[in-house]
Design a protein around this motif. Structure first.
Motif, PDB file in Angstrom:
ATOM      1  N   GLY A 102      -1.294 -10.809 -13.219  1.00 54.08           N
ATOM      2  CA  GLY A 102      -1.629 -11.583 -12.047  1.00 54.08           C
ATOM      3  C   GLY A 102      -0.793 -11.400 -10.827  1.00 54.08           C
ATOM      4  N   GLN A 103       0.491 -11.531 -10.887  1.00 55.83           N
ATOM      5  CA  GLN A 103       1.242 -11.620  -9.651  1.00 55.83           C
ATOM      6  C   GLN A 103       1.842 -10.289  -9.234  1.00 55.83           C
ATOM      7  N   GLY A 104       1.037  -9.257  -9.330  1.00 56.22           N
ATOM      8  CA  GLY A 104       1.425  -8.027  -8.686  1.00 56.22           C
ATOM      9  C   GLY A 104       1.763  -6.882  -9.578  1.00 56.22           C
ATOM     10  N   GLY A 105       1.940  -7.064 -10.875  1.00 56.94           N
ATOM     11  CA  GLY A 105       2.291  -5.937 -11.712  1.00 56.94           C
ATOM     12  C   GLY A 105       1.501  -5.938 -12.987  1.00 56.94           C
ATOM     13  N   GLU A 106       1.449  -4.791 -13.637  1.00 54.43           N
ATOM     14  CA  GLU A 106       0.788  -4.665 -14.927  1.00 54.43           C
ATOM     15  C   GLU A 106       1.763  -3.998 -15.891  1.00 54.43           C
ATOM     16  N   PRO A 107       2.805  -4.716 -16.313  1.00 54.67           N
ATOM     17  CA  PRO A 107       3.853  -4.079 -17.098  1.00 54.67           C
ATOM     18  C   PRO A 107       3.371  -3.518 -18.411  1.00 54.67           C
ATOM     19  N   GLY A 108       2.260  -4.052 -18.976  1.00 56.30           N
ATOM     20  CA  GLY A 108       1.788  -3.542 -20.240  1.00 56.30           C
ATOM     21  C   GLY A 108       0.540  -2.709 -20.114  1.00 56.30           C
ATOM     22  N   SER A 109       0.075  -2.443 -18.915  1.00 58.10           N
ATOM     23  CA  SER A 109      -1.167  -1.715 -18.745  1.00 58.10           C
ATOM     24  C   SER A 109      -0.999  -0.262 -19.153  1.00 58.10           C
ATOM     25  N   GLU A 110      -2.018   0.260 -19.830  1.00 59.40           N
ATOM     26  CA  GLU A 110      -1.983   1.661 -20.242  1.00 59.40           C
ATOM     27  C   GLU A 110      -2.652   2.573 -19.222  1.00 59.40           C
ATOM     28  N   PHE A 111      -3.300   1.999 -18.230  1.00 60.09           N
ATOM     29  CA  PHE A 111      -3.903   2.824 -17.187  1.00 60.09           C
ATOM     30  C   PHE A 111      -2.809   3.432 -16.308  1.00 60.09           C
ATOM     31  N   ARG A 112      -3.148   4.540 -15.706  1.00 54.87           N
ATOM     32  CA  ARG A 112      -2.233   5.192 -14.771  1.00 54.87           C
ATOM     33  C   ARG A 112      -2.676   4.918 -13.347  1.00 54.87           C
ATOM     34  N   LYS A 113      -1.725   4.696 -12.481  1.00 57.42           N
ATOM     35  CA  LYS A 113      -2.050   4.413 -11.083  1.00 57.42           C
ATOM     36  C   LYS A 113      -2.300   5.731 -10.347  1.00 57.42           C
ATOM     37  N   GLU A 114      -3.434   6.315 -10.647  1.00 56.59           N
ATOM     38  CA  GLU A 114      -3.771   7.625 -10.098  1.00 56.59           C
ATOM     39  C   GLU A 114      -4.922   7.565  -9.092  1.00 56.59           C
ATOM     40  N   MET A 115      -5.334   6.363  -8.729  1.00 57.49           N
ATOM     41  CA  MET A 115      -6.447   6.220  -7.789  1.00 57.49           C
ATOM     42  C   MET A 115      -5.916   5.747  -6.446  1.00 57.49           C
ATOM     43  N   GLY A 116      -6.099   6.570  -5.422  1.00 60.20           N
ATOM     44  CA  GLY A 116      -5.635   6.228  -4.089  1.00 60.20           C
ATOM     45  C   GLY A 116      -6.592   5.285  -3.383  1.00 60.20           C
ATOM     46  N   PRO A 117      -6.197   4.791  -2.189  1.00 63.87           N
ATOM     47  CA  PRO A 117      -7.036   3.832  -1.455  1.00 63.87           C
ATOM     48  C   PRO A 117      -8.423   4.367  -1.122  1.00 63.87           C
ATOM     49  N   THR A 152     -11.139  -1.425 -11.316  1.00 64.16           N
ATOM     50  CA  THR A 152     -10.098  -0.423 -11.589  1.00 64.16           C
ATOM     51  C   THR A 152      -8.746  -0.849 -11.020  1.00 64.16           C
ATOM     52  N   ALA A 153      -8.502  -2.152 -10.925  1.00 65.99           N
ATOM     53  CA  ALA A 153      -7.314  -2.664 -10.249  1.00 65.99           C
ATOM     54  C   ALA A 153      -6.012  -2.142 -10.832  1.00 65.99           C
ATOM     55  N   GLU A 154      -5.985  -1.879 -12.138  1.00 68.02           N
ATOM     56  CA  GLU A 154      -4.747  -1.423 -12.765  1.00 68.02           C
ATOM     57  C   GLU A 154      -4.501   0.069 -12.560  1.00 68.02           C
ATOM     58  N   GLU A 155      -5.407   0.732 -11.875  1.00 63.79           N
ATOM     59  CA  GLU A 155      -5.264   2.160 -11.604  1.00 63.79           C
ATOM     60  C   GLU A 155      -4.971   2.455 -10.144  1.00 63.79           C
ATOM     61  N   VAL A 156      -4.698   1.390  -9.366  1.00 65.10           N
ATOM     62  CA  VAL A 156      -4.477   1.509  -7.926  1.00 65.10           C
ATOM     63  C   VAL A 156      -3.101   0.964  -7.578  1.00 65.10           C
ATOM     64  N   ALA A 157      -2.352   1.707  -6.794  1.00 62.93           N
ATOM     65  CA  ALA A 157      -1.061   1.214  -6.311  1.00 62.93           C
ATOM     66  C   ALA A 157      -1.307   0.173  -5.214  1.00 62.93           C
ATOM     67  N   HIS A 158      -0.502  -0.875  -5.191  1.00 60.01           N
ATOM     68  CA  HIS A 158      -0.604  -1.959  -4.207  1.00 60.01           C
ATOM     69  C   HIS A 158      -2.014  -2.544  -4.157  1.00 60.01           C
ATOM     70  N   PRO A 159      -2.557  -2.950  -5.308  1.00 61.76           N
ATOM     71  CA  PRO A 159      -3.946  -3.410  -5.351  1.00 61.76           C
ATOM     72  C   PRO A 159      -4.214  -4.639  -4.491  1.00 61.76           C
ATOM     73  N   GLY A 160      -3.220  -5.510  -4.326  1.00 63.45           N
ATOM     74  CA  GLY A 160      -3.427  -6.721  -3.535  1.00 63.45           C
ATOM     75  C   GLY A 160      -3.789  -6.442  -2.096  1.00 63.45           C
ATOM     76  N   LYS A 161      -3.312  -5.312  -1.568  1.00 64.70           N
ATOM     77  CA  LYS A 161      -3.660  -4.913  -0.197  1.00 64.70           C
ATOM     78  C   LYS A 161      -4.852  -3.972  -0.166  1.00 64.70           C
ATOM     79  N   VAL A 162      -4.853  -3.031  -1.084  1.00 63.51           N
ATOM     80  CA  VAL A 162      -5.834  -1.950  -1.039  1.00 63.51           C
ATOM     81  C   VAL A 162      -7.238  -2.432  -1.398  1.00 63.51           C
ATOM     82  N   ILE A 163      -7.363  -3.206  -2.468  1.00 62.82           N
ATOM     83  CA  ILE A 163      -8.695  -3.508  -3.003  1.00 62.82           C
ATOM     84  C   ILE A 163      -9.509  -4.451  -2.122  1.00 62.82           C
TER      85      ILE A 163
END
Length: 517
Positions: A41-56, A263-274
């Motif tokens: 919820g509050q900005g991180g996915e410490p246990g997520s197995e997805f990779r943040k490989e999707m750009g804005p 795909t929120a767990e695959e995007v860097a800075h999702p709170g701004k980007v999505i």
């Protein structure tokens, strides 16, 4: 755990309190991920197995290709024009404004809870487990049916491109092939999905802008005034009922923006980007769809032939008339890219929803469905379900004489229904004290926008479900609503008999609790 390192389950997040941990650990499955994703919820996915490989831009392109102005317009142009005449184009404006309100609400929610799976985890955090379970159930079936509807709509274009006569059986076969190709691309991972979305975005722009401009320059038969001429489609009655029936083209157009959040767990800075990607999807996608529809409308030589049913495939005939066989086939190739990319995006959304469901132990077979391919960073079995079920639905369509319209109508009803379950959950949470705390908020306008989004959604659901063919058997006249009732009814039976909604201890209903704390 670093993605791709093998069979150890990722550590549960503190926020998730170890939800699902231990169940199936060591299977290389991503067991123990319920908390990880849900506690993101509050900005991180410490246990997520997805990779943040999707750009804005790839995230925006994913939503755009899912919304797909070419697919929706080309699929339903003939049906909408036959039903309501040229003024049906105003449905794009009506639906666009309504869904923009929904996108604003979703933007607030995903900014605070950037979790893979979209509407299911959002509903879980806003309301609770039971509400989230049913929201995810309705959305899952709507996505699976939408995959079929998009791939099915590509059938005639595939037939023309490869030079064989389209029939019900060849259309179903083409549907199956397109779904298989899409899932193979999805299996290649997030980078492949991103590239497919960007390529699809390019194809959409060519199909919408280049083809549209060419038609307006070389094959225009009407002026703009035609969009106010109903061509007597209303008969002796008022125009509003036929317009609302034709508005299916607008309702079908404006969803897909939620895929940006799936795909929120695959995007860097999702709170701004999505949230920004969601709004951009509505702006750009809506404008492209409206322009595509307008260019087709002004290029039709004989409206009467379409309205009477004499011309059953007006888009294909128009393209052949304007461009000749070679030009039309080139356009078909571009259109096919749009259909394929849209199917890929839909499967990606469905796969991540099913995985999110399974990761929280919310569905039968969750040990299998939450298994994760670390090499490609995708939920393999969840994606498989997102291919197999649409294929079965495609074969089931052989029993219907009007399969496409019925499939599309139910898909719209399910999507809108699940959307409004989130909008209602957000409004309820807001009235109980929730104040969005992500990087995107509506501030003092939040309550008003939320209420307006709910009002629009209820109106759209009633309009989609309304029976308009009294001359047909009752069960056929109400088929869309009946299908919706079957989905909800089976979901309720599933909930009562299995209690899967109560499994796992990932956070639920804490949006208001966080405020109270």
């Amino acid at each position: 755990m670093t993605p791709g390192t093998g069979g150890e389950p990722a550590p549960a997040s503190a926020a998730g309190a170890g939800a699902g941990s231990g169940a199936g650990a060591g299977q290389g499955s991503g067991a123990g991920q319920g908390a990880a994703g849900a506690g993101a919820g509050q900005g991180g996915e410490p246990g997520s197995e997805f990779r943040k490989e999707m750009g804005p831009w790839a995230n925006f392109a994913l939503g755009f290709t899912y919304l797909s102005p070419v697919v929706s317009t080309y699929t339903l142009f003939g049906t909408a024009l036959m039903t309501g005449g040229p003024p049906m184009i105003w449905a794009f404006l009506m639906a666009g404004l309504g869904q923009f309100l929904v996108a604003l609400v979703f933007g607030e929610v995903v900014a605070q809870y950037p979790i893979a799976g979209g509407v299911y985890p959002w509903a879980r955090r806003l309301w609770g487990k039971r509400w989230a379970w049913m929201t995810g159930w309705v959305y899952m079936w709507a996505l699976l049916v939408t995959i079929t509807s998009v791939a099915y709509g590509a059938g005639p274009y595939i037939a023309i491109l490869f030079g064989f006569d389209p029939s019900v059986h060849t259309t179903v076969l083409c549907t199956v092939v397109l779904i298989i190709v899409a899932v193979l691309i999805n299996y290649c991972g997030t980078k492949a999905l991103s590239w497919a979305a960007v390529i699809g975005f390019g194809g959409e722009l060519i199909g919408a802008l280049v083809v549209g401009i060419y038609l307006l320059v070389t094959h225009r038969f009407h002026g703009l005034g035609v969009i106010f001429d109903s061509y007597d489609t209303q008969g002796d009655g008022g125009y509003a009922p036929v317009f609302l029936a034709a508005a299916i083209i607008g309702f079908y157009q404006y969803y897909g923006f939620e895929a940006c959040g799936d795909t929120a767990e695959e995007v860097a800075h999702p709170g701004k980007v999505i949230p920004k990607a969601m709004r951009r999807t509505i702006y750009v996608g809506g404008a492209a769809a409206t322009f595509t529809c307008l260019s087709l409308l002004l290029s039709v030589a004989d409206y009467r032939a379409i309205i009477s049913g004499e011309d059953a495939d007006p888009v294909v005939h128009l393209l052949y008339d304007a461009m000749g066989e070679t030009g039309a086939r080139l356009v078909m190739a571009v259109v096919l890219i749009s259909f394929l990319s849209c199917t890929i995006s839909l499967q990606a959304a469905a796969g991540r929803l099913i995985y999110s469901y399974a990761r929280d132990e919310m569905i039968v077979g969750h040990r299998l469905l939450r298994q994760f391919s670390h090499a490609r960073a995708v939920p393999g079995f969840a994606l498989l379900v997102a291919a197999v079920v649409p294929v079965l639905i495609a074969f089931g369509s052989l029993i219907s004489a009007d399969a496409l319209t019925k499939i599309v109508s139910f898909a719209i009803l399910g999507i809108y229904g699940s959307f409004q379950m989130v909008v209602l959950a957000a409004l309820r949470a807001r009235l109980k004290g929730w104040r969005p705390s992500g990087e995107f908020t509506l501030g003092r306008w939040g309550l008003l926008v939320n209420a307006a989004a709910l009002a629009y959604g209820i109106f759209a659901i009633v309009n989609i479900s309304w029976a308009r063919t009294p001359d047909r058997p009752w069960y056929e006249n109400w088929i869309v609503l009946l299908c919706g009732a079957v989905v909800v009814g089976t979901g309720l039976i599933y909930m009562v008999t299995t209690h899967h909604y109560g499994r796992g201890d990932a956070p639920a209903g804490d949006a208001v609790e966080e405020k109270k704390g």
